[in-house]
Design an enzyme around this catalytic site. Structure first.
Site, PDB file in Angstrom:
ATOM      1  N   GLY A  94       0.823  -1.210   0.000  1.00 18.95           N
ATOM      2  CA  GLY A  94       0.000   0.000   0.000  1.00 18.95           C
ATOM      3  C   GLY A  94       0.855   1.256   0.000  1.00 18.95           C
ATOM      4  N   ARG A  97       1.044  -5.250  -5.877  1.00 17.37           N
ATOM      5  CA  ARG A  97       1.270  -6.527  -5.200  1.00 17.37           C
ATOM      6  C   ARG A  97       1.545  -7.584  -6.257  1.00 17.37           C
ATOM      7  NH1 ARG A  97      -2.125  -3.632  -1.877  1.00 17.37           N
ATOM      8  NH2 ARG A  97      -1.559  -3.696   0.330  1.00 17.37           N
ATOM      9  N   ASP A 113       4.945  -5.064   6.359  1.00 15.36           N
ATOM     10  CA  ASP A 113       5.477  -6.372   6.741  1.00 15.36           C
ATOM     11  C   ASP A 113       5.471  -7.376   5.583  1.00 15.36           C
ATOM     12  OD1 ASP A 113       2.746  -6.610   6.706  1.00 15.36           O
ATOM     13  OD2 ASP A 113       2.574  -7.549   8.673  1.00 15.36           O
ATOM     14  N   THR A 172       4.040   2.562   5.878  1.00 16.00           N
ATOM     15  CA  THR A 172       2.656   2.116   6.027  1.00 16.00           C
ATOM     16  C   THR A 172       1.906   3.095   6.913  1.00 16.00           C
ATOM     17  OG1 THR A 172       1.226   0.436   7.045  1.00 16.00           O
ATOM     18  CG2 THR A 172       3.474   0.549   7.853  1.00 16.00           C
ATOM     19  N   ASP A 225      -0.526   2.458   8.732  1.00 20.95           N
ATOM     20  CA  ASP A 225      -1.145   1.781   9.879  1.00 20.95           C
ATOM     21  C   ASP A 225      -0.302   1.796  11.147  1.00 20.95           C
ATOM     22  OD1 ASP A 225      -3.509   1.074   8.570  1.00 20.95           O
ATOM     23  OD2 ASP A 225      -2.558  -0.674   7.656  1.00 20.95           O
ATOM     24  N   ASP A 246       1.894  -0.332  12.239  1.00 25.70           N
ATOM     25  CA  ASP A 246       1.686  -1.642  12.851  1.00 25.70           C
ATOM     26  C   ASP A 246       2.942  -2.512  12.829  1.00 25.70           C
ATOM     27  OD1 ASP A 246       1.723  -1.961  10.127  1.00 25.70           O
ATOM     28  OD2 ASP A 246       0.062  -3.363  10.040  1.00 25.70           O
ATOM     29  N   ARG A 298      -7.226  -2.133   8.940  1.00 24.38           N
ATOM     30  CA  ARG A 298      -7.813  -3.463   8.864  1.00 24.38           C
ATOM     31  C   ARG A 298      -7.325  -4.359   9.999  1.00 24.38           C
ATOM     32  NH1 ARG A 298      -6.128  -4.583   4.156  1.00 24.38           N
ATOM     33  NH2 ARG A 298      -4.411  -5.953   4.707  1.00 24.38           N
TER      34      ARG A 298
END
Length: 326
Positions: free
Chosen positions: A14, A75, A106, A129, A131, A133, A175
């Site tokens: 992303g 991707r 990741d 990213t 996120d 995360d 997500r």
């Protein structure tokens, strides 16, 4: 370890605001150290298709302020297979590339780790990213911009909510991680925040809303991460409407606006520091690590550890939200 002389940089997974700033830092630092720097279009897919080309200093002029990524991203299912990685490696060798900088999350790091293990080519990961995360860094490239985009949108929604005495259920990205929801919710005074990490019973929220109604607190904001255990904003709103039909309840899904836009000052600086550190690591013989910043200092985390470990959202933050919204 042999000296690195030709390096490639790619963006994968992303997109995140600040990726261009990171690419710029890698290219300019590499050239400063007299390395040949190559760009790979569309991430690992570009490796397989040999979409690899040399980059010069002027190639990255006037991009630090741009969102998205000039190298594009995609991707690539083929890269999951050993045959695909073999093909990618053969294309890298055509350009004599002996070091890779991967900007992504990741999943991208997992690909870099496998490449480094199978073909003994040093890889450095930069956490790109929205996120936030990934363990091993206090912030990831793009997170600050995404949160500020969400905050700006929620502030505007609160204005119209106040004008009409409405309840808004606002869905933000996340997500698998709730950091955007948590940070944007706290920053905008949300009454409730729902994340993938912690189950919050919608019935408890309904009871709080009913209490707020009795107190004549008619403007309420619920921020929901898209991966919330209770479901997305639509599902939360459906349950609220069923129990509280008297409330004027609306749903707003912010969606991909959180991925775009000019990166914030923090993301530009973060990406620049990480890109610079990635090239320095390759020059120093360091490989198979992710560049992170912890307590405002550069820190290197083994790629394998960065892949397996996850940041953990502290439940104390959610306790604070409930107290501040009371």
């Amino acid at each position: 370890m042999k000296k690195v002389s030709n390096i490639a940089v790619l963006t994968s997974g992303g997109d995140a605001p600040g990726m261009n700033a990171a690419v710029r830092a890698v290219v300019r630092t590499g050239i400063y150290h007299q390395l040949n720097v190559y760009g790979v279009m569309y991430g690992y897919r570009g490796m397989l298709k040999n979409e690899i080309f040399p980059l010069e200093s002027k190639s990255v002029a006037n991009i630090i302020q741009r969102g998205g990524t000039i190298l594009k991203t995609a991707r690539c299912k083929e890269f999951y297979e050993a045959e695909g990685r073999q093909k990618a490696y053969e294309n890298l060798k055509k350009h004599n590339i002996d070091g890779i900088v991967v900007i992504g999350g990741d999943g991208s790091f997992n690909g870099a780790y496998k490449m480094s293990q199978e073909f003994d080519i040093p890889c450095i990961g930069l956490p790109g990213t929205i996120d936030k995360d990934i363990a091993g860094t206090d912030f990831t490239i793009g997170f600050d911009t995404a949160v500020n985009t969400a905050v700006d949108a929620i502030d505007k929604i609160r204005d119209t909510a106040d004008a009409h005495d409405r309840l808004f259920v606002i869905e933000v990205m996340g997500r698998d991680a709730g950091y955007i929801a948590l940070h944007s919710g706290i920053s905008t005074g949300a009454e409730h925040i729902m994340t993938p990490e912690h189950l919050i019973d919608v019935q408890d929220i309904i009871e709080d809303l009913q209490t707020n109604e009795r107190r004549r607190k008619l403007v309420n904001i619920i921020v929901v991460a898209e991966g919330s255990i209770a479901g997305g904003a639509e599902e939360v709103a459906r349950q609220v409407k069923a129990s509280c039909p008297q409330l004027d309840t609306r749903v707003c899904i912010l969606g991909h606006i959180q991925r775009g836009g000019s990166p914030s000052c923090q993301d530009r600086i973060l990406a620049s520091r990480m890109g610079y550190a990635a090239v320095e690591a390759l020059l120093n013989g360091t490989s198979n690590v992710m560049v992170g910043i912890v307590n405002n200092k550069i820190q290197y985390t083994p790629l394998e550890q960065a892949i397996k470990a996850k940041e953990h959202l502290d439940p104390e933050w959610l306790k604070m939200v409930k107290i501040l919204a009371s």
